[in-house]
Design a protein around this motif. Structure first.
Motif, PDB file in Angstrom:
ATOM      1  N   ALA A 151      -5.410   8.672   3.327  1.00 26.74           N
ATOM      2  CA  ALA A 151      -4.530   8.625   2.157  1.00 26.74           C
ATOM      3  C   ALA A 151      -4.115   7.195   1.853  1.00 26.74           C
ATOM      4  O   ALA A 151      -4.118   6.761   0.693  1.00 26.74           O
ATOM      5  CB  ALA A 151      -3.301   9.496   2.398  1.00 26.74           C
ATOM      6  N   ASP A 152      -3.756   6.450   2.886  1.00 30.47           N
ATOM      7  CA  ASP A 152      -3.348   5.065   2.691  1.00 30.47           C
ATOM      8  C   ASP A 152      -4.485   4.257   2.077  1.00 30.47           C
ATOM      9  O   ASP A 152      -4.278   3.466   1.151  1.00 30.47           O
ATOM     10  CB  ASP A 152      -2.906   4.464   4.019  1.00 30.47           C
ATOM     11  CG  ASP A 152      -2.453   3.021   3.872  1.00 30.47           C
ATOM     12  OD1 ASP A 152      -1.633   2.747   2.971  1.00 30.47           O
ATOM     13  OD2 ASP A 152      -2.910   2.173   4.644  1.00 30.47           O
ATOM     14  N   GLY A 153      -5.696   4.455   2.570  1.00 29.70           N
ATOM     15  CA  GLY A 153      -6.836   3.744   2.011  1.00 29.70           C
ATOM     16  C   GLY A 153      -7.104   4.120   0.567  1.00 29.70           C
ATOM     17  O   GLY A 153      -7.479   3.259  -0.248  1.00 29.70           O
ATOM     18  N   THR A 154      -6.897   5.384   0.228  1.00 30.81           N
ATOM     19  CA  THR A 154      -7.099   5.835  -1.146  1.00 30.81           C
ATOM     20  C   THR A 154      -6.136   5.139  -2.109  1.00 30.81           C
ATOM     21  O   THR A 154      -6.488   4.835  -3.248  1.00 30.81           O
ATOM     22  CB  THR A 154      -6.915   7.363  -1.222  1.00 30.81           C
ATOM     23  OG1 THR A 154      -7.869   7.990  -0.357  1.00 30.81           O
ATOM     24  CG2 THR A 154      -7.105   7.888  -2.630  1.00 30.81           C
ATOM     25  N   LEU A 155      -4.925   4.876  -1.647  1.00 32.22           N
ATOM     26  CA  LEU A 155      -3.936   4.176  -2.468  1.00 32.22           C
ATOM     27  C   LEU A 155      -4.091   2.659  -2.407  1.00 32.22           C
ATOM     28  O   LEU A 155      -3.789   1.963  -3.367  1.00 32.22           O
ATOM     29  CB  LEU A 155      -2.528   4.558  -2.012  1.00 32.22           C
ATOM     30  CG  LEU A 155      -2.113   6.008  -2.234  1.00 32.22           C
ATOM     31  CD1 LEU A 155      -0.825   6.315  -1.485  1.00 32.22           C
ATOM     32  CD2 LEU A 155      -1.943   6.309  -3.720  1.00 32.22           C
ATOM     33  N   ARG A 156      -4.559   2.156  -1.282  1.00 27.58           N
ATOM     34  CA  ARG A 156      -4.559   0.708  -1.034  1.00 27.58           C
ATOM     35  C   ARG A 156      -5.823   0.011  -1.545  1.00 27.58           C
ATOM     36  O   ARG A 156      -5.771  -1.145  -1.984  1.00 27.58           O
ATOM     37  CB  ARG A 156      -4.399   0.462   0.467  1.00 27.58           C
ATOM     38  CG  ARG A 156      -4.075  -0.967   0.852  1.00 27.58           C
ATOM     39  CD  ARG A 156      -3.933  -1.091   2.370  1.00 27.58           C
ATOM     40  NE  ARG A 156      -2.856  -0.303   2.913  1.00 27.58           N
ATOM     41  CZ  ARG A 156      -1.589  -0.737   3.034  1.00 27.58           C
ATOM     42  NH1 ARG A 156      -1.275  -1.952   2.642  1.00 27.58           N
ATOM     43  NH2 ARG A 156      -0.654   0.058   3.549  1.00 27.58           N
ATOM     44  N   TYR A 157      -6.965   0.699  -1.486  1.00 25.94           N
ATOM     45  CA  TYR A 157      -8.241   0.051  -1.788  1.00 25.94           C
ATOM     46  C   TYR A 157      -8.871   0.694  -3.021  1.00 25.94           C
ATOM     47  O   TYR A 157      -9.449   1.787  -2.940  1.00 25.94           O
ATOM     48  CB  TYR A 157      -9.189   0.159  -0.594  1.00 25.94           C
ATOM     49  CG  TYR A 157      -8.574  -0.346   0.686  1.00 25.94           C
ATOM     50  CD1 TYR A 157      -8.176  -1.674   0.799  1.00 25.94           C
ATOM     51  CD2 TYR A 157      -8.356   0.507   1.772  1.00 25.94           C
ATOM     52  CE1 TYR A 157      -7.590  -2.151   1.964  1.00 25.94           C
ATOM     53  CE2 TYR A 157      -7.782   0.037   2.940  1.00 25.94           C
ATOM     54  CZ  TYR A 157      -7.390  -1.290   3.031  1.00 25.94           C
ATOM     55  OH  TYR A 157      -6.799  -1.749   4.184  1.00 25.94           O
ATOM     56  N   PRO A 158      -8.790   0.058  -4.166  1.00 24.39           N
ATOM     57  CA  PRO A 158      -9.303   0.648  -5.416  1.00 24.39           C
ATOM     58  C   PRO A 158     -10.776   1.034  -5.342  1.00 24.39           C
ATOM     59  O   PRO A 158     -11.195   1.981  -6.030  1.00 24.39           O
ATOM     60  CB  PRO A 158      -9.073  -0.467  -6.447  1.00 24.39           C
ATOM     61  CG  PRO A 158      -7.954  -1.276  -5.901  1.00 24.39           C
ATOM     62  CD  PRO A 158      -8.126  -1.245  -4.411  1.00 24.39           C
ATOM     63  N   ARG A 159     -11.575   0.353  -4.527  1.00 27.94           N
ATOM     64  CA  ARG A 159     -13.008   0.652  -4.460  1.00 27.94           C
ATOM     65  C   ARG A 159     -13.273   2.066  -3.951  1.00 27.94           C
ATOM     66  O   ARG A 159     -14.340   2.621  -4.220  1.00 27.94           O
ATOM     67  CB  ARG A 159     -13.718  -0.354  -3.547  1.00 27.94           C
ATOM     68  CG  ARG A 159     -13.860  -1.742  -4.146  1.00 27.94           C
ATOM     69  CD  ARG A 159     -14.639  -2.658  -3.198  1.00 27.94           C
ATOM     70  NE  ARG A 159     -14.789  -3.988  -3.768  1.00 27.94           N
ATOM     71  CZ  ARG A 159     -13.869  -4.936  -3.695  1.00 27.94           C
ATOM     72  NH1 ARG A 159     -12.726  -4.697  -3.066  1.00 27.94           N
ATOM     73  NH2 ARG A 159     -14.073  -6.118  -4.243  1.00 27.94           N
ATOM     74  N   TRP A 160     -12.362   2.628  -3.192  1.00 24.12           N
ATOM     75  CA  TRP A 160     -12.622   3.953  -2.638  1.00 24.12           C
ATOM     76  C   TRP A 160     -12.816   5.001  -3.734  1.00 24.12           C
ATOM     77  O   TRP A 160     -13.622   5.913  -3.574  1.00 24.12           O
ATOM     78  CB  TRP A 160     -11.476   4.375  -1.709  1.00 24.12           C
ATOM     79  CG  TRP A 160     -11.506   3.710  -0.378  1.00 24.12           C
ATOM     80  CD1 TRP A 160     -12.106   2.521  -0.054  1.00 24.12           C
ATOM     81  CD2 TRP A 160     -10.911   4.207   0.825  1.00 24.12           C
ATOM     82  NE1 TRP A 160     -11.912   2.232   1.271  1.00 24.12           N
ATOM     83  CE2 TRP A 160     -11.180   3.238   1.840  1.00 24.12           C
ATOM     84  CE3 TRP A 160     -10.166   5.325   1.153  1.00 24.12           C
ATOM     85  CZ2 TRP A 160     -10.738   3.400   3.155  1.00 24.12           C
ATOM     86  CZ3 TRP A 160      -9.716   5.489   2.457  1.00 24.12           C
ATOM     87  CH2 TRP A 160     -10.010   4.538   3.441  1.00 24.12           C
ATOM     88  N   LEU A 161     -12.065   4.889  -4.815  1.00 22.99           N
ATOM     89  CA  LEU A 161     -12.234   5.831  -5.929  1.00 22.99           C
ATOM     90  C   LEU A 161     -13.004   5.221  -7.089  1.00 22.99           C
ATOM     91  O   LEU A 161     -13.459   5.950  -7.967  1.00 22.99           O
ATOM     92  CB  LEU A 161     -10.874   6.350  -6.398  1.00 22.99           C
ATOM     93  CG  LEU A 161     -10.195   7.324  -5.433  1.00 22.99           C
ATOM     94  CD1 LEU A 161      -8.817   7.709  -5.933  1.00 22.99           C
ATOM     95  CD2 LEU A 161     -11.043   8.581  -5.236  1.00 22.99           C
TER      96      LEU A 161
END
Length: 294
Positions: A151-161
């Protein structure tokens, strides 16, 4: 694996000061469906996130059942009242996640994808229910930490989405924000009931292994159903998501490993304050996308 039965007064005191969680209903329409490769045409990213969604309804029901059953064993004392209330809020948030991902998965079924992960999860949940309640709760703590890291990565790193479009970005980041909000509830309940470090770590290692296997197997099944498994481009997409800049492997390894520390607590983790700030900022900036239920 064993555990002590004595409740942890420090956890009870911290839980007594805890804030209530907000239960929100996401206002998005999935009835018209979405593209098969909804992640900007990236087959691997689309099918990896689809695989995660396939596991959520069964998994979240297991989390609900495990914390509800464990909370019945809390001493009926004033210092545990706030924790008991927060558990109910946790259940409310997880129920909304279960509902929205159920709708998401219905569209995946219409697209012809075969959800095997839900069957694997159901069998494991049935076996876990035959164990003492602290075992199911320890497994829930493990999954909650794993989910909080993602979840943190989904919010923190725009490239994930990436280029997934506004509806999908809203769905996944709303889920991520709420997972960040309630990341410590099951953990505090486990500690309040006297759960041991050994039990917590034993289940965590099991959960990491099964999650890695299941997510890989289900993504492979999805790619096969999408007729994109053998494309050279799919391999490049996988390498980009997993090993590229802000790749899941690089960004998740350290926070996942920190759970192994004896003194670990989700709210005292190195990234906890910034993760919560990201979640609150997203919820404030996107208030039009959800309705507060409670």
């Amino acid at each position: 694996m064993t555990h002590p039965s004595r409740p942890d007064p420090e956890v009870a005191a911290r839980a007594d000061r805890a804030l209530r969680l907000t239960i929100r209903k996401l206002e998005i329409d999935l009835s018209r469906g979405f593209p098969r490769r909804w992640h900007g045409g990236d087959a691997f990213r689309s099918q990896f996130f689809n695989a995660l969604s396939m596991s959520f309804p069964v998994g979240e029901q297991f989390f609900i059942d495990s914390v509800r059953e464990a909370a019945r064993r809390l001493p009926d004392t004033p210092e545990h009242a706030a924790l008991r209330d927060t558990v109910q809020d946790f259940i409310g948030q997880e129920a909304t996640h279960r509902r929205i991902h159920g709708l998401f998965n219905e569209e995946l079924a219409r697209q012809g994808l075969d959800n095997r992960w839900q069957d694997w999860a159901k069998r494991r949940a049935e076996r876990a229910r035959r164990l003492p309640p602290l075992h199911a709760l320890a497994a829930t703590c493990a999954y909650e930490h794993l989910t909080a890291v993602l979840a943190d990565g989904t919010l923190r790193y725009p490239r994930w989405l990436g280029d997934s479009g506004p509806t999908m970005q809203t769905l996944w980041r709303w889920h991520a924000a709420e997972e960040t909000e309630h990341r410590s509830v099951a953990f505090d309940l486990f500690r309040a009931l006297g759960g041991s470090h050994r039990l917590r770590i034993g289940w965590y290692l099991y959960v990491l292994a099964t999650f890695a296997a299941d997510s890989g197997r289900q993504t492979w099944i999805n790619l096969r159903g999408d007729a994109s498994l053998a494309r050279p481009r799919t391999l490049r997409e996988a390498a980009s998501l997993l090993l590229g800049r802000d790749g899941l492997v690089w960004r998740c390894a350290a926070p996942l490993a920190r759970y192994l520390r004896r003194g670990f607590h989700p709210d005292a983790d190195r990234d906890a304050a910034s993760a919560m700030a990201l979640a609150r900022r997203w919820l404030a900036d996107n208030a039009a996308s959800y309705r507060v239920v409670r």
